[in-house]
Scaffold this motif. Structure first.
Motif, PDB file in Angstrom:
ATOM      1  N   MET A   1       4.299  -4.414  -2.679  1.00  0.00           N
ATOM      2  CA  MET A   1       4.967  -4.758  -1.433  1.00  0.00           C
ATOM      3  C   MET A   1       6.071  -5.773  -1.712  1.00  0.00           C
ATOM      4  SD  MET A   1       1.668  -5.226   1.082  1.00  0.00           S
ATOM      5  CE  MET A   1       0.279  -4.103   0.945  1.00  0.00           C
ATOM      6  N   ILE A   2       7.239  -5.513  -1.194  1.00  0.00           N
ATOM      7  CA  ILE A   2       8.382  -6.387  -1.428  1.00  0.00           C
ATOM      8  C   ILE A   2       8.497  -7.387  -0.288  1.00  0.00           C
ATOM      9  CG2 ILE A   2      10.885  -6.503  -1.618  1.00  0.00           C
ATOM     10  CD1 ILE A   2      10.804  -3.760  -2.922  1.00  0.00           C
ATOM     11  N   THR A   3       8.520  -8.681  -0.628  1.00  0.00           N
ATOM     12  CA  THR A   3       8.737  -9.733   0.355  1.00  0.00           C
ATOM     13  C   THR A   3      10.070 -10.396   0.068  1.00  0.00           C
ATOM     14  OG1 THR A   3       6.359 -10.148   0.583  1.00  0.00           O
ATOM     15  CG2 THR A   3       7.853 -11.852   1.377  1.00  0.00           C
ATOM     16  N   GLN A  43       9.405  -7.294   9.736  1.00  0.00           N
ATOM     17  CA  GLN A  43       9.150  -6.107   8.936  1.00  0.00           C
ATOM     18  C   GLN A  43      10.274  -5.102   9.188  1.00  0.00           C
ATOM     19  OE1 GLN A  43       6.827  -8.007  10.968  1.00  0.00           O
ATOM     20  NE2 GLN A  43       5.178  -6.503  11.125  1.00  0.00           N
ATOM     21  N   LEU A  44      10.764  -4.505   8.117  1.00  0.00           N
ATOM     22  CA  LEU A  44      11.866  -3.549   8.199  1.00  0.00           C
ATOM     23  C   LEU A  44      11.557  -2.341   7.319  1.00  0.00           C
ATOM     24  CD1 LEU A  44      14.797  -6.101   7.626  1.00  0.00           C
ATOM     25  CD2 LEU A  44      14.103  -5.155   9.838  1.00  0.00           C
ATOM     26  N   SER A 137      -6.287  -7.707  10.604  1.00  0.00           N
ATOM     27  CA  SER A 137      -5.377  -8.857  10.495  1.00  0.00           C
ATOM     28  C   SER A 137      -4.577  -9.099  11.770  1.00  0.00           C
ATOM     29  CB  SER A 137      -4.408  -8.643   9.324  1.00  0.00           C
ATOM     30  OG  SER A 137      -5.096  -8.575   8.102  1.00  0.00           O
ATOM     31  N   ARG A 138      -4.918  -8.405  12.819  1.00  0.00           N
ATOM     32  CA  ARG A 138      -4.099  -8.443  14.036  1.00  0.00           C
ATOM     33  C   ARG A 138      -3.971  -9.842  14.618  1.00  0.00           C
ATOM     34  NH1 ARG A 138      -5.057  -4.566  19.344  1.00  0.00           N
ATOM     35  NH2 ARG A 138      -3.172  -5.173  20.468  1.00  0.00           N
ATOM     36  N   GLN A 151      -2.918  -8.920   5.186  1.00  0.00           N
ATOM     37  CA  GLN A 151      -1.901  -9.199   6.199  1.00  0.00           C
ATOM     38  C   GLN A 151      -0.620  -8.421   5.919  1.00  0.00           C
ATOM     39  OE1 GLN A 151      -2.053 -13.584   5.791  1.00  0.00           O
ATOM     40  NE2 GLN A 151      -2.236 -13.649   8.031  1.00  0.00           N
ATOM     41  N   LYS A 152      -0.213  -8.401   4.675  1.00  0.00           N
ATOM     42  CA  LYS A 152       1.019  -7.692   4.313  1.00  0.00           C
ATOM     43  C   LYS A 152       0.886  -6.196   4.583  1.00  0.00           C
ATOM     44  CE  LYS A 152       2.367 -10.960   0.658  1.00  0.00           C
ATOM     45  NZ  LYS A 152       2.632 -11.094  -0.801  1.00  0.00           N
ATOM     46  N   LYS A 153      -0.258  -5.635   4.230  1.00  0.00           N
ATOM     47  CA  LYS A 153      -0.478  -4.205   4.457  1.00  0.00           C
ATOM     48  C   LYS A 153      -0.452  -3.888   5.947  1.00  0.00           C
ATOM     49  CE  LYS A 153      -3.787  -0.469   3.581  1.00  0.00           C
ATOM     50  NZ  LYS A 153      -5.113  -0.120   2.988  1.00  0.00           N
ATOM     51  N   TYR A 154      -1.125  -4.724   6.728  1.00  0.00           N
ATOM     52  CA  TYR A 154      -1.131  -4.536   8.175  1.00  0.00           C
ATOM     53  C   TYR A 154       0.292  -4.601   8.733  1.00  0.00           C
ATOM     54  CZ  TYR A 154      -1.384  -5.914  13.077  1.00  0.00           C
ATOM     55  OH  TYR A 154      -1.177  -6.003  14.431  1.00  0.00           O
TER      56      TYR A 154
END
Length: 386
Positions: A1-3, A43-44, A137-138, A151-154
């Motif tokens: 995952m890219i942040t 998120q994009l 993670s909502r 959290q990132k996946k969500y």
């Protein structure tokens, strides 16, 4: 995952996004401790399956500017896709005075395409993208760092599945010719007035049954003070005083701090200092309002609606029949109050304008005029000329 953690990285992604027909957008934010939402994550995603096609942007990193994103929002060659966009758009409008154009809201589009009233994102993911969301993670604290992998996946799921949903709904609208229905609805979201809260209008949100103009005058001034104080200090309005305390003060009308101390509902912090003085000044201002400047109590100064209950029931049946026929959410066309207004002879309701008139409004008027009738035929309701 890219942040993404630098302005340069964000600029590179946004430049790449301009080569695509659309970009999906979502945010994570907190509002429990502030008046304005605190943006914690953006998120994009653009069309594609590569890792770099969906990214997270961390606006809490020092030195990161969202201006490249706002430039993308201003680029009218790229559709900006959200789900239930209002709160997201409010953040961007408050932060930079920018609203993304052109805009596509999948919740609005889904209502037009027969998915029901205010359909949730999880439902659309299941029905259209044929996937399941991990919602664990909502309700996490999105301001804490580092973010967990869960959290990132969500968060990414809120924009990756949105691509499939957008493409499906856009195709459905193209087939049905209902694109302009959605555009009419989105005009409200793209109006800056939608996101402006004026302290002088804050009293209109209060729920009270009183008919006393003076009571409402004091409540209006108390609500004006509370809203302005909360906005200036970026704290929740309930941290100043809650609605029940405000209405109690409008009723008891304390004139000094000793009187204020007798309030049963006022927060301890509001019984002294700036808040206490603001409350007392607001009460004085409300008591000194000229009679012709007092808010109008419900039913005063306005003709009380004389609703024909039988006609209102017929209009509800007509609305249900038309919405089932057209596969569009009833709530999007008319509210119960709209139907009552029509049954009382009012004609300044939104159901009689734009695409709503084509689906329901024109026939509703003909029903009111006795030119249409309804009949049950099996499980269906038929409409016919009289």
């Amino acid at each position: 995952m890219i942040t993404i953690t630098t302005t340069q990285e964000l600029e590179a992604f946004c430049i790449r996004a301009t080569s695509h027909p659309y970009v999906t957008v979502d945010t994570e934010f907190l509002r429990e401790r502030t008046y304005y939402s605190k943006l914690c994550l953006v998120q994009l995603a653009v069309p594609g399956d590569a890792q770099e096609d969906a990214v997270l942007v961390d606006p809490l990193v020092d030195g990161l500017s969202l201006e490249p994103l706002y430039e993308l929002f201003r680029d009218e060659r790229v559709v900006k896709v959200f789900h239930a966009a209002r709160q997201d758009l409010e953040i961007f409008h408050v932060d930079a005075g920018v609203l993304p154009r052109p805009l596509f809201d999948t919740q609005v589009a889904a209502m037009v395409c027969g998915f029901g009233d205010q359909v949730g994102y999880e439902t659309l993911v299941r029905k259209i993208a044929k996937a399941q969301l991990d919602k664990s993670s909502r309700f996490t604290d999105w301001s804490r760092r580092p973010l967990t992998e869960a959290q990132k996946k969500y968060a990414l799921g809120d924009v990756t599945h949105l691509r499939d949903i957008y493409e499906f709904l856009a195709a459905e609208l193209e087939k049905s010719g209902r694109g302009y229905w959605v555009e009419e609805e989105l005009a409200i979201l793209l109006d800056p007035e939608t996101y402006i809260v004026r302290p002088e209008d804050a009293w209109k949100r209060l729920k009270t049954r009183t008919n006393s103009g003076r009571f409402l005058g004091v409540a209006k001034e108390l609500a004006r003070f509370r809203e302005g104080y909360a906005q200036a200090r970026n704290i929740p309005r309930n941290r100043v005083m809650k609605d029940d305390a405000l209405l109690e003060l409008a009723s008891t009308k304390p004139r000094n701090q000793q009187d204020l101390g007798r309030s049963r509902l006022l927060l301890r912090e509001a019984r002294k200092g700036d808040i206490a003085q603001g409350i007392l000044d607001a009460i004085t201002a409300g008591l000194e309002l000229p009679q012709d400047q007092l808010p109008r109590p419900a039913g005063k100064g306005n003709e009380k609606l004389q609703v024909n209950p039988a006609l209102a029931d017929l209009l509800r049946v007509l609305l249900k029949a038309r919405c089932e026929q057209e596969k569009v959410a009833q709530k999007l066309i008319a509210s119960a109050a709209d139907l009552d207004a029509l049954a009382a002879g009012k004609r300044d309701v939104v159901a009689l304008t734009g695409w709503r008139a084509d689906v329901f409004g024109t026939d509703a008027l003909r029903l009111c005029e006795g030119k249409l009738a309804l009949a049950a035929k099996g499980q269906r309701v038929e409409v016919f000329e009289v």
